[in-house]
Design a protein around this motif. Structure first.
Motif, PDB file in Angstrom:
ATOM      1  N   VAL A  55       4.976  29.237 -37.389  1.00 24.97           N
ATOM      2  CA  VAL A  55       3.907  30.073 -37.932  1.00 24.97           C
ATOM      3  C   VAL A  55       3.771  31.285 -37.024  1.00 24.97           C
ATOM      4  N   THR A  56       3.674  32.479 -37.617  1.00 24.92           N
ATOM      5  CA  THR A  56       3.493  33.696 -36.832  1.00 24.92           C
ATOM      6  C   THR A  56       2.197  34.394 -37.226  1.00 24.92           C
ATOM      7  N   SER A  57       1.723  35.255 -36.347  1.00 19.26           N
ATOM      8  CA  SER A  57       0.461  35.958 -36.597  1.00 19.26           C
ATOM      9  C   SER A  57       0.599  37.066 -37.624  1.00 19.26           C
ATOM     10  N   HIS A  58       1.840  37.379 -38.013  1.00 15.93           N
ATOM     11  CA  HIS A  58       1.998  38.463 -38.992  1.00 15.93           C
ATOM     12  C   HIS A  58       2.553  37.977 -40.322  1.00 15.93           C
ATOM     13  N   GLY A  59       2.264  36.708 -40.634  1.00 19.75           N
ATOM     14  CA  GLY A  59       2.428  36.277 -42.016  1.00 19.75           C
ATOM     15  C   GLY A  59       3.478  35.252 -42.326  1.00 19.75           C
ATOM     16  N   PHE A  60       4.264  34.802 -41.363  1.00 13.67           N
ATOM     17  CA  PHE A  60       5.272  33.802 -41.695  1.00 13.67           C
ATOM     18  C   PHE A  60       4.738  32.400 -41.458  1.00 13.67           C
ATOM     19  N   SER A  61       5.063  31.502 -42.403  1.00 18.46           N
ATOM     20  CA  SER A  61       4.718  30.089 -42.258  1.00 18.46           C
ATOM     21  C   SER A  61       5.791  29.281 -42.989  1.00 18.46           C
ATOM     22  N   GLY A  62       6.521  28.458 -42.262  1.00 20.78           N
ATOM     23  CA  GLY A  62       7.583  27.699 -42.900  1.00 20.78           C
ATOM     24  C   GLY A  62       8.028  26.521 -42.065  1.00 20.78           C
ATOM     25  N   LEU A  78      -3.547  27.274 -33.842  1.00 21.44           N
ATOM     26  CA  LEU A  78      -3.174  27.808 -32.536  1.00 21.44           C
ATOM     27  C   LEU A  78      -3.093  29.335 -32.566  1.00 21.44           C
ATOM     28  N   ILE A  79      -2.509  29.866 -33.634  1.00 24.67           N
ATOM     29  CA  ILE A  79      -2.407  31.320 -33.778  1.00 24.67           C
ATOM     30  C   ILE A  79      -3.807  31.946 -33.813  1.00 24.67           C
ATOM     31  N   ASP A  80      -4.698  31.384 -34.630  1.00 22.78           N
ATOM     32  CA  ASP A  80      -6.052  31.923 -34.743  1.00 22.78           C
ATOM     33  C   ASP A  80      -6.784  31.870 -33.410  1.00 22.78           C
ATOM     34  N   LEU A  81      -6.625  30.770 -32.680  1.00 15.77           N
ATOM     35  CA  LEU A  81      -7.287  30.635 -31.384  1.00 15.77           C
ATOM     36  C   LEU A  81      -6.720  31.619 -30.365  1.00 15.77           C
ATOM     37  N   ALA A  82      -5.409  31.852 -30.427  1.00 14.70           N
ATOM     38  CA  ALA A  82      -4.796  32.809 -29.511  1.00 14.70           C
ATOM     39  C   ALA A  82      -5.310  34.226 -29.771  1.00 14.70           C
ATOM     40  N   LYS A  83      -5.416  34.602 -31.027  1.00 14.58           N
ATOM     41  CA  LYS A  83      -5.923  35.931 -31.349  1.00 14.58           C
ATOM     42  C   LYS A  83      -7.386  36.073 -30.957  1.00 14.58           C
ATOM     43  N   ALA A  84      -8.160  34.998 -31.146  1.00 12.93           N
ATOM     44  CA  ALA A  84      -9.564  35.025 -30.738  1.00 12.93           C
ATOM     45  C   ALA A  84      -9.699  35.170 -29.229  1.00 12.93           C
ATOM     46  N   ALA A  85      -8.700  34.660 -28.487  1.00  9.21           N
ATOM     47  CA  ALA A  85      -8.748  34.733 -27.030  1.00  9.21           C
ATOM     48  C   ALA A  85      -8.230  36.069 -26.496  1.00  9.21           C
ATOM     49  N   GLY A  86      -7.721  36.925 -27.392  1.00  6.21           N
ATOM     50  CA  GLY A  86      -7.308  38.247 -26.956  1.00  6.21           C
ATOM     51  C   GLY A  86      -5.845  38.589 -27.147  1.00  6.21           C
ATOM     52  N   ALA A  87      -5.066  37.743 -27.814  1.00  7.91           N
ATOM     53  CA  ALA A  87      -3.661  38.042 -28.061  1.00  7.91           C
ATOM     54  C   ALA A  87      -3.531  39.084 -29.169  1.00  7.91           C
ATOM     55  N   ASP A  88      -2.621  40.006 -29.008  1.00  9.09           N
ATOM     56  CA  ASP A  88      -2.329  40.969 -30.070  1.00  9.09           C
ATOM     57  C   ASP A  88      -1.449  40.345 -31.147  1.00  9.09           C
ATOM     58  N   ILE A  98      -8.150  25.364 -25.327  1.00 11.17           N
ATOM     59  CA  ILE A  98      -7.829  25.568 -23.915  1.00 11.17           C
ATOM     60  C   ILE A  98      -6.403  26.085 -23.764  1.00 11.17           C
ATOM     61  N   LEU A  99      -5.477  25.527 -24.545  1.00  9.90           N
ATOM     62  CA  LEU A  99      -4.080  25.954 -24.459  1.00  9.90           C
ATOM     63  C   LEU A  99      -3.933  27.423 -24.827  1.00  9.90           C
ATOM     64  N   ALA A 100      -4.581  27.847 -25.902  1.00  6.30           N
ATOM     65  CA  ALA A 100      -4.498  29.242 -26.331  1.00  6.30           C
ATOM     66  C   ALA A 100      -5.094  30.177 -25.281  1.00  6.30           C
ATOM     67  N   GLU A 101      -6.216  29.784 -24.713  1.00  6.85           N
ATOM     68  CA  GLU A 101      -6.858  30.625 -23.694  1.00  6.85           C
ATOM     69  C   GLU A 101      -5.984  30.740 -22.450  1.00  6.85           C
ATOM     70  N   ARG A 102      -5.340  29.639 -22.069  1.00  9.19           N
ATOM     71  CA  ARG A 102      -4.436  29.691 -20.917  1.00  9.19           C
ATOM     72  C   ARG A 102      -3.269  30.622 -21.175  1.00  9.19           C
ATOM     73  N   ALA A 103      -2.716  30.547 -22.381  1.00  9.41           N
ATOM     74  CA  ALA A 103      -1.569  31.396 -22.709  1.00  9.41           C
ATOM     75  C   ALA A 103      -1.939  32.867 -22.601  1.00  9.41           C
ATOM     76  N   VAL A 104      -3.063  33.237 -23.145  1.00 10.74           N
ATOM     77  CA  VAL A 104      -3.488  34.637 -23.109  1.00 10.74           C
ATOM     78  C   VAL A 104      -3.773  35.076 -21.673  1.00 10.74           C
ATOM     79  N   ALA A 105      -4.426  34.201 -20.902  1.00  7.74           N
ATOM     80  CA  ALA A 105      -4.705  34.542 -19.501  1.00  7.74           C
ATOM     81  C   ALA A 105      -3.414  34.752 -18.726  1.00  7.74           C
ATOM     82  N   MET A 106      -2.418  33.927 -18.998  1.00  7.08           N
ATOM     83  CA  MET A 106      -1.124  34.079 -18.332  1.00  7.08           C
ATOM     84  C   MET A 106      -0.440  35.375 -18.739  1.00  7.08           C
ATOM     85  N   ALA A 107      -0.512  35.708 -20.028  1.00  8.21           N
ATOM     86  CA  ALA A 107       0.132  36.932 -20.500  1.00  8.21           C
ATOM     87  C   ALA A 107      -0.462  38.167 -19.843  1.00  8.21           C
TER      88      ALA A 107
END
Length: 465
Positions: A180-187, A34-44, A99-108
């Motif tokens: 899981v976060t985009s800047h390195g946390f996974s637990g 989900l994180i990877d898809l969100a970043k691919a869709a334009g999330a910082d 689709i979920l990731a793209e919707r989130a980015v579009a909403m943001a």
């Protein structure tokens, strides 16, 4: 901005979830995707959370089963940041992640800017965390839950003077968090929970009284015996029969039973919550570094207690907390802080962020009003005459001003002893004054997420007949 998506699980996925309660690898993998898809869709930046829960419960009344329930869920949420704009979406298993990731980015992108919304700073993230022994794999069958419920209820009904039952119940379950976060946390971690409770009635007609008892633990073997819980409930209830009213008075010393005192300590936690301070809805918002409790009293909060009821190895943002003395020797030292709340106040998070749906807000963990050095019996004796409270009614607490007014029942203290039951009274004061007049006994029980001994508070007003 928030979007929720629900999908039916297919039977294979349902079976996989039911049989893999311990293994979170698949959920971690899906959250990472989900994180990877969100970043691919334009999330910082982005973070993904899965909240896992399983529960089973049985309720009975008068020797018959009234209900049997079971539930299970894995709730996914994705939070994305585009600059200072943020949006969150949530879904059940079976959703299309792209689709979920793209919707989130579009909403943001069409959301207003939030200057305080952010992920935790990378330097604050937990790189390792302890095993706090929060999960007990014991599987309690529905039959065993039913038997415990029936045993509790019967033990309560066997107490002389008990005339009816409001019901009994037993439950078992577990909950878990995957982050899981985009800047390195996974637990991830999971915690179990087992509970038993019973409520009964004593007296007849208009003179009926009700009370209850319960127990809740992380480990099934630590639960109080059903017969003991039932007997305590019955005995508490019978003691309340034929209550009296007492005269209105001022400067009354009021004693809070420990299970009532825990709620009172919760008011302290609410008053030192950073979110309330930022919203200016706390009467202690200007008291940092000042005395807010009587000298000698301390409030602690510790997320790392092994087998602690509200322990967690990291918070809802991936930050490890540590034991903190929130109030020391009566002086306020800290607010409960998440990252965004800390930023709003110009401070740094202390690892108290909690996920509530797709939002993160600060909250306490294992909170305790540290005990005094006097037994509850001696504390009551020292009072002479006063009011011992076993139940509070209503929500008359104003956290902005501190005004406090609630209905109460309990027992009148006469010559240092509990003399007779009392009902239909109201107690009133201001929390600022109550905090400064509080004396704790030494009977703290730390098995609950909020722990408090018996407490006495001087100088309260009591409205009676």
């Amino acid at each position: 901005m928030l979007l929720t998506v629900h999908n039916k699980w297919d039977e294979n996925e349902r079976l996989a979830i039911m049989t893999s309660e311990i293994d979170s690898a698949d959920l971690l993998s899906r959250a990472s995707q989900l994180i990877d898809l969100a970043k691919a869709a334009g999330a910082d930046q982005a973070d993904a959370v899965v909240v896992r829960s399983r529960s089973r419960s049985v309720s009975v009344r008068l020797g018959k089963v009234e209900g049997t329930e079971a539930s299970e869920s894995d709730d996914f949420s994705l939070r994305v940041f585009v600059g200072q704009k943020v949006a969150s979406v949530s879904a059940n298993p079976g959703f299309d992640m792209k689709i979920l990731a793209e919707r989130a980015v579009a909403m943001a992108k069409v959301s207003p800017e939030d200057p305080f919304a952010c992920l935790a700073d990378e330097a604050d993230l937990a790189r390792s965390y302890p095993d706090l022994e929060l999960y007990d794999p014991t599987d309690i069958s529905t039959d065993a839950l039913r038997e415990a419920s029936l045993e509790m209820e019967q033990a309560a009904l066997d107490v002389q003077g008990v005339t009816n039952s409001s019901g009994a119940g037993a439950s078992s379950g577990m909950g878990g968090l995957v982050l899981v976060t985009s800047h390195g946390f996974s637990g991830s971690y999971m915690a179990s929970r087992f509970g038993r409770s019973v409520s009964v009635i004593a007296g007849e007609g208009t003179k009926m009284e009700r009370d209850y008892d319960f127990d809740s633990r992380l480990y099934a073997a630590d639960l109080d015996d059903p017969k003991l819980i039932g007997r305590r409930a019955g005995e508490r209830t019978v003691k309340r029969v034929n209550p009296r009213q007492v005269d209105t008075g001022s400067n009354i010393t009021v004693v809070f039973d420990p299970r009532i005192a825990r709620g009172f300590v919760g008011h302290i936690a609410g008053a030192i919550n950073g979110a309330s301070v930022a919203r200016k809805t706390s009467f202690l918002r200007d008291k940092m570094g000042q005395q807010v409790l009587k000298a000698g009293l301390s409030i602690t909060d510790d997320p790392l207690i092994v087998r602690g009821s509200s322990s967690r190895p990291f918070d809802g943002e991936g930050v490890s907390g540590e034991r903190m003395v929130m109030i020391e020797d009566g002086v306020l030292n800290h607010w409960f802080l998440s990252t965004s709340t800390a930023r709003e106040l110009g401070l740094v998070t202390n690892g108290r962020g909690v996920r509530g749906g797709t939002a993160v807000s600060p909250a306490s963990t294992n909170l305790a009003l540290e005990p005094g050095d006097i037994s509850p019996e001696d504390l009551i004796k020292s009072i002479g005459n006063g009011f011992y409270i076993t139940e509070l009614i209503g929500q008359g607490v104003n956290m902005i001003t501190g005004e406090y007014s609630r209905g109460a029942t309990g027992f009148w203290i006469e010559n240092g002893e509990l003399a007779y039951p009392v009902s239909e009274v109201t107690i009133a004061s201001n929390l600022k004054d109550m905090f400064m007049r509080l004396t704790p006994a030494n009977d703290i029980d730390r098995k609950f997420g909020v722990a408090s001994p018996t407490i006495a508070i001087e100088g309260m007003t009591l409205a009676g007949r």
